[in-house]
Design an enzyme around this catalytic site. Structure first.
Site, PDB file in Angstrom:
ATOM      1  CG  ASN A  19     -43.567  -3.305 -31.143  1.00 56.37           C
ATOM      2  OD1 ASN A  19     -43.542  -3.622 -32.348  1.00 56.37           O
ATOM      3  ND2 ASN A  19     -42.505  -3.633 -30.225  1.00 56.37           N
ATOM      4  CG  ASN A  53     -27.522  -7.816 -23.878  1.00 59.43           C
ATOM      5  OD1 ASN A  53     -27.423  -7.873 -22.775  1.00 59.43           O
ATOM      6  ND2 ASN A  53     -28.451  -7.105 -24.594  1.00 59.43           N
ATOM      7  NE  ARG A  86     -33.475   0.440 -15.105  1.00 61.01           N
ATOM      8  CZ  ARG A  86     -32.572   0.351 -16.237  1.00 61.01           C
ATOM      9  NH1 ARG A  86     -31.860   1.363 -16.651  1.00 61.01           N
ATOM     10  NH2 ARG A  86     -33.074  -0.363 -17.133  1.00 61.01           N
TER      11      ARG A  86
HETATM   12  P1  ADP Z   1     -35.476  -3.952 -22.890  1.00 58.58           P
HETATM   13  O1  ADP Z   1     -35.157  -2.618 -22.545  1.00 58.58           O
HETATM   14  O2  ADP Z   1     -35.796  -5.158 -21.908  1.00 58.58           O
HETATM   15  O3  ADP Z   1     -34.780  -4.624 -24.261  1.00 58.58           O
HETATM   16  P2  ADP Z   1     -37.675  -3.871 -24.644  1.00 58.58           P
HETATM   17  O4  ADP Z   1     -37.083  -2.997 -25.850  1.00 58.58           O
HETATM   18  O5  ADP Z   1     -38.080  -5.265 -25.466  1.00 58.58           O
HETATM   19  O6  ADP Z   1     -37.095  -4.025 -23.209  1.00 58.58           O
HETATM   20  O7  ADP Z   1     -39.085  -3.178 -24.247  1.00 58.58           O
HETATM   21  C1  ADP Z   1     -39.998  -3.782 -23.673  1.00 58.58           C
HETATM   22  C2  ADP Z   1     -41.232  -2.788 -23.519  1.00 58.58           C
HETATM   23  O8  ADP Z   1     -41.715  -2.763 -24.615  1.00 58.58           O
HETATM   24  C3  ADP Z   1     -42.319  -3.323 -22.393  1.00 58.58           C
HETATM   25  O9  ADP Z   1     -42.723  -2.135 -21.608  1.00 58.58           O
HETATM   26  C4  ADP Z   1     -43.190  -3.831 -23.350  1.00 58.58           C
HETATM   27  O10 ADP Z   1     -44.415  -3.791 -22.832  1.00 58.58           O
HETATM   28  C5  ADP Z   1     -43.194  -3.015 -24.486  1.00 58.58           C
HETATM   29  N1  ADP Z   1     -43.852  -3.381 -25.686  1.00 58.58           N
HETATM   30  C6  ADP Z   1     -43.515  -4.276 -26.444  1.00 58.58           C
HETATM   31  N2  ADP Z   1     -44.480  -4.620 -27.503  1.00 58.58           N
HETATM   32  C7  ADP Z   1     -45.458  -3.509 -27.300  1.00 58.58           C
HETATM   33  C8  ADP Z   1     -46.528  -3.346 -27.923  1.00 58.58           C
HETATM   34  N3  ADP Z   1     -47.323  -3.961 -29.060  1.00 58.58           N
HETATM   35  N4  ADP Z   1     -47.380  -2.198 -27.289  1.00 58.58           N
HETATM   36  C9  ADP Z   1     -47.102  -1.664 -26.337  1.00 58.58           C
HETATM   37  N5  ADP Z   1     -45.791  -1.872 -25.625  1.00 58.58           N
HETATM   38  C10 ADP Z   1     -45.014  -2.876 -26.169  1.00 58.58           C
END
Ligand code: ADP
Length: 398
Positions: A330, A9, A239
Site C-alpha cells: 500500500n 492465525n 521490533r
Molecule cells: P501484520 O504484519 O500485522 O500482518 P500488515 O501486513 O497488515 O501487518 O502491515 C501493517 C503495516 O502496514 C502498518 O505499519 C500499516 O501502517 C502499514 N500500512 C497499511 N496500509 C498502508 C498505507 N496505505 N500506507 C502506508 N502504510 C500502510
C-alpha cells in the site's frame, strides 16, 4: 453437509480465521476476533460482503482464545449450517530445526513446539493456545501445523549459522528465518500469474508490522534477513531488527537491565515505535510532522535498501523483486524511496505505475521486474492442510 477447512492465525490479542473448501483452493469466508482482553470485536466477510460486525459489551465478550473460537464456531454454525470442519490449519511461527513441511498435530509434536515458545514469545504461545482451543472446539477435525520456518529449512549452512562454536548450531541455535508462509505463497502466486522472471533470482520484501526479506532461487529460499528469532534484520513496527549484540551486553552490565526489560525493549518498544516515540504504524508516521517520525521512516528505508543489496549479492544479481505486506502493498512513497536509484541492481520503477499500485511497477526499460503482490498466508495454510488431508507431500515448492 459440506466438508471444509478452517485456517487459524492466533496472535496475542486476535484470531484471524478463514474457511476454505476441502481442496484448499477456494476461500469462502474470512474474519477475525480482535481486541481480545480489551474491546473484543468479531468481524467476518464473504468476498467483499461484510456478514458480521459485532462489538461486544464490557462483560459479554470472549475473554481468551478458547472463548473467541467458541464465538467463531457459533457464527459459522449460523452462517454455514451445512459446514463440517474436517481440518483446522494453524499458522505456527516456529518449527525449530525439525519441521521442513507442515505436520498433522498430535500430543508429541505439540510438546516439542511448546519448547520453542521462548524463541518466539510474541507469537508461539498464542499459536499453541489456538491449537488447544481448536482441538476442544472441533474434536472430530484433524489439526495441522503450518510453519513460518519450513520454507527456509533448505538454506545453505553459511546462511543458517552464526559464527559461534558449532555446538550451539548443533543444539538448534540457527538462522531460521520467518514469514515462510507468505514467501511460499508469493512463489506459488508468481507461478500462477506466469511471472517467469520471478522463478530465477527473486527477492521478496514482506513489509508489514513484521518485516523481512528473502532471497529465493528457483523457488527455494537461500537467505533471509530474519534469524534465530523474528527480531533480526529489518526494523519493524515494534521490533528492533539487526542490532550489535554488544549493545545488549552494555545494557545488561552498565544499565543493569534485566532479561524481562530487555525482552520488552527489543520486542515491543523498538523499531518504528521506539525511533519515532509516536507509533508503530507506518500510516501514522507518514502523516506526522514530527522530525522523529521522519527519522524513523528514514531508518526503515535505509535498512530496506541495504538488505535488498545484500539479498541480491547472495543471489549474484536479481531478476525480480516482489513487495508484499501492509507497507509493501500500500505505501507507494515507501516503495519509491526503497526502489529509486537502484539501476546498478538492474531495476528501475515507473512512478505512475507505482503510484497506481499496479501489479508490475518496474519501468519498461528495467531489466529486473518489480511486482506488488498481496500476500495470503491463509491460502497457503489451506493448501498445505488440504495436502495433509489428501495424504500428499507438503514440502515447499522447488
Ligand atoms: P501484520 O504484519 O500485522 O500482518 P500488515 O501486513 O497488515 O501487518 O502491515 C501493517 C503495516 O502496514 C502498518 O505499519 C500499516 O501502517 C502499514 N500500512 C497499511 N496500509 C498502508 C498505507 N496505505 N500506507 C502506508 N502504510 C500502510
Amino acid at each position: 453437509m459440506t466438508d471444509l477447512i478452517l485456517t487459524i492465525n492466533a496472535g496475542s490479542s486476535s484470531i484471524k480465521f478463514a474457511l476454505f473448501d476441502a481442496g484448499g483452493a477456494d476461500e469462502l469466508l474470512r474474519g477475525q476476533v480482535d481486541g481480545l482482553g480489551t474491546h473484543p470485536r468479531l468481524t467476518a466477510s464473504e468476498g467483499h460482503r461484510r456478514i458480521v460486525d459485532h462489538r461486544y459489551g464490557a462483560d459479554d465478550g470472549p475473554a481468551d482464545h478458547g472463548a473467541a473460537l467458541a464465538a467463531i464456531l457459533s457464527m459459522l454454525r449460523e452462517h454455514r449450517p451445512d459446514a463440517t470442519v474436517v481440518a483446522v490449519g494453524h499458522r505456527i511461527v516456529h518449527g525449530g530445526p525439525d519441521f521442513e513441511a507442515s505436520e498433522r498435530l498430535d500430543d508429541t509434536i505439540l510438546a516439542r513446539l511448546q519448547t520453542l515458545c521462548a524463541l518466539a514469545p510474541l507469537h508461539q504461545p498464542h499459536n499453541l493456545s489456538g491449537v488447544e482451543a481448536a482441538r476442544a472446539a472441533f474434536p472430530q477435525a484433524i489439526q495441522v501445523a503450518c510453519f513460518d520456518t519450513s520454507f527456509h529449512r533448505k538454506h545453505p549452512w553459511v546462511n543458517d549459522t552464526f559464527a559461534i562454536p558449532q555446538r550451539f548450531y548443533d543444539e538448534g541455535v540457527r538462522r531460521y528465518g520467518f514469514h515462510g508462509l507468505s514467501y511460499e505463497y508469493i512463489v506459488v502466486r508468481t507461478r500462477e500469474l506466469g511471472l517467469v522472471e520471478a522463478d530465477n533470482r527473486l527477492v521478496v520484501a514482506h513489509l508489514g508490522n513484521g518485516a523481512s526479506m528473502c532471497a529465493i532461487q528457483h523457488g527455494v529460499s537461500v537467505a533471509s534477513t530474519m534469524g534465530f528469532t523474528a527480531l533480526d534484520g529489518l526494523p519493524m513496527g515494534t521490533r528492533c531488527g539487526q542490532i550489535d549484540p554488544g549493545v545488549l551486553l552494555y545494557l545488561m552490565t552498565e544499565k543493569g537491565m534485566t532479561l524481562e526489560e530487555l525482552t520488552t525493549l527489543l520486542y515491543t518498544e523498538s523499531g518504528l515505535k521506539g525511533l519515532s516515540g509516536i507509533s508503530n504504524d507506518m500510516r501514522d508516521l507518514e502523516t506526522s510532522d514530527a522530525p522523529a517520525a521522519a527519522r524513523a521512516i528514514d531508518y526503515f528505508v535505509f535498512r530496506a535498501r541495504r538488505e535488498l543489496g545484500a539479498m541480491a549479492a547472495v543471489l549474484r544479481g536479481l531478476d525480480a523483486v516482489v513487495l508484499t505486506g501492509g507497507i509493501g502493498e500500500n505505501a507507494a512513497s515507501i516503495r519509491h524511496r526503497i526502489l529509486h536509484d537502484e539501476e546498478w541492481l538492474g531495476i528501475s520503477i515507473d512512478d505512475a505505475r507505482n503510484d497506481g499500485n499496479a501489479q508490475e511497477i518496474s519501468a519498461d526499460a528495467s531489466r529486473g521486474k518489480v511486482y506488488v503482490i498481496p500476500t495470503n498466508e491463509e491460502a497457503m495454510i489451506a493448501r498445505q492442510t488440504a495436502a495433509i488431508l489428501q495424504g500428499l507431500p507438503t514440502a515447499a515448492p522447488a
